[in-house]
Design a protein around this motif. Structure first.
Motif, PDB file in Angstrom:
ATOM      1  N   VAL A   3      30.986  44.525   8.837  1.00 49.72           N
ATOM      2  CA  VAL A   3      32.027  44.920   9.947  1.00 49.72           C
ATOM      3  C   VAL A   3      32.203  43.122  10.552  1.00 49.72           C
ATOM      4  N   ILE A   4      33.356  42.718  10.464  1.00 50.30           N
ATOM      5  CA  ILE A   4      33.778  41.262  10.805  1.00 50.30           C
ATOM      6  C   ILE A   4      33.961  41.055  12.446  1.00 50.30           C
ATOM      7  N   ASP A   5      34.802  42.193  12.919  1.00 49.65           N
ATOM      8  CA  ASP A   5      35.263  42.049  14.172  1.00 49.65           C
ATOM      9  C   ASP A   5      35.668  43.370  14.651  1.00 49.65           C
ATOM     10  N   ASP A  39      34.922  43.796   5.870  1.00 49.17           N
ATOM     11  CA  ASP A  39      34.976  43.114   4.504  1.00 49.17           C
ATOM     12  C   ASP A  39      34.594  44.411   3.552  1.00 49.17           C
ATOM     13  N   PRO A  40      35.717  44.654   2.746  1.00 47.03           N
ATOM     14  CA  PRO A  40      35.582  45.958   1.844  1.00 47.03           C
ATOM     15  C   PRO A  40      34.636  45.743   0.766  1.00 47.03           C
ATOM     16  N   LYS A  41      34.115  44.515   0.403  1.00 39.18           N
ATOM     17  CA  LYS A  41      33.238  44.213  -0.494  1.00 39.18           C
ATOM     18  C   LYS A  41      31.548  44.708   0.030  1.00 39.18           C
ATOM     19  N   LYS A  42      31.418  44.818   1.196  1.00 45.27           N
ATOM     20  CA  LYS A  42      30.328  45.172   2.102  1.00 45.27           C
ATOM     21  C   LYS A  42      30.361  46.665   2.637  1.00 45.27           C
ATOM     22  N   ILE A  43      31.603  46.999   3.035  1.00 45.47           N
ATOM     23  CA  ILE A  43      31.366  48.298   3.676  1.00 45.47           C
ATOM     24  C   ILE A  43      32.949  48.775   3.575  1.00 45.47           C
ATOM     25  N   ASP A  44      33.167  50.156   3.037  1.00 45.51           N
ATOM     26  CA  ASP A  44      34.508  50.530   2.751  1.00 45.51           C
ATOM     27  C   ASP A  44      35.070  51.655   4.125  1.00 45.51           C
ATOM     28  N   ARG A  45      36.061  51.847   4.090  1.00 49.94           N
ATOM     29  CA  ARG A  45      37.009  52.466   5.021  1.00 49.94           C
ATOM     30  C   ARG A  45      36.484  53.873   5.302  1.00 49.94           C
ATOM     31  N   ALA A  46      36.051  54.580   4.083  1.00 50.00           N
ATOM     32  CA  ALA A  46      35.316  55.837   3.874  1.00 50.00           C
ATOM     33  C   ALA A  46      34.116  55.979   4.807  1.00 50.00           C
TER      34      ALA A  46
END
Length: 169
Positions: A3-5, A39-46
């Motif tokens: 999570v960036i922000d 950052d979808p490389k570290k955590i995804d929407r699901a």
């Protein structure tokens, strides 16, 4: 991680540039919301959807915990068909896991308005605020509010070990 922000704000309504006071009084159509950049490389929407649903009471159509009214209902806002499909899958999974009807809707994204600066990261703040419990630092006021409203107790009652953010869990 990933999570960036996270920005507190309002969305879903018709009032342009709403204030906390306007949203809290109702009639703006807005929900209190959080816009999450990740950052979808570290955590995804699901994963984010799964964690969101397990940090609220998605069975309550009247608000959340002691915050009642349309402003405090849960919702997932989506921008496209792919996001909608993921959100609907998350709701189906949550309903199956919980064994109760989920009332959290999936809605088309509208303009997101950032909340006033004093709402950003409120739970971490050291500024003095006046509460129904007397003057408190923001972080202490939030924790007292959270306990008084039974937030963690309700989330743990619903989700048990799957409640990712419940304090003391």
């Amino acid at each position: 991680p990933g999570v960036i922000d996270a920005v507190s704000g309002y969305t879903g309504g018709t009032t342009m540039n709403p204030t906390y006071g306007e949203v809290g009084k109702g009639n703006t159509g807005h929900y209190e919301a959080v816009e999450i950049t990740f950052d979808p490389k570290k955590i995804d929407r699901a994963q984010l959807l799964d964690m969101f649903l397990r940090s609220v009471d998605p069975t309550d159509a009247g608000g959340q915990f002691c915050d009642r009214g349309d402003t405090y209902r849960t919702a997932i806002f989506v921008s496209n068909k792919g996001e909608r499909a993921l959100a609907e899958q998350a709701l189906t999974k949550a309903q199956k896991d919980l064994g109760q009807k989920i009332v959290t809707p999936v809605l088309d994204a509208k303009v997101f308005y950032s909340a006033e600066d004093y709402h950003q990261d409120y739970y971490k703040g050291s500024k003095l605020v006046f509460t129904r419990f007397g003057p408190k630092r923001q972080a202490a006021a939030y924790m007292r509010y959270r306990k008084a409203c039974g937030r963690d107790a309700r989330v743990v009652l619903l989700w048990g070990e799957a409640a990712p953010f419940a304090k003391g869990h």
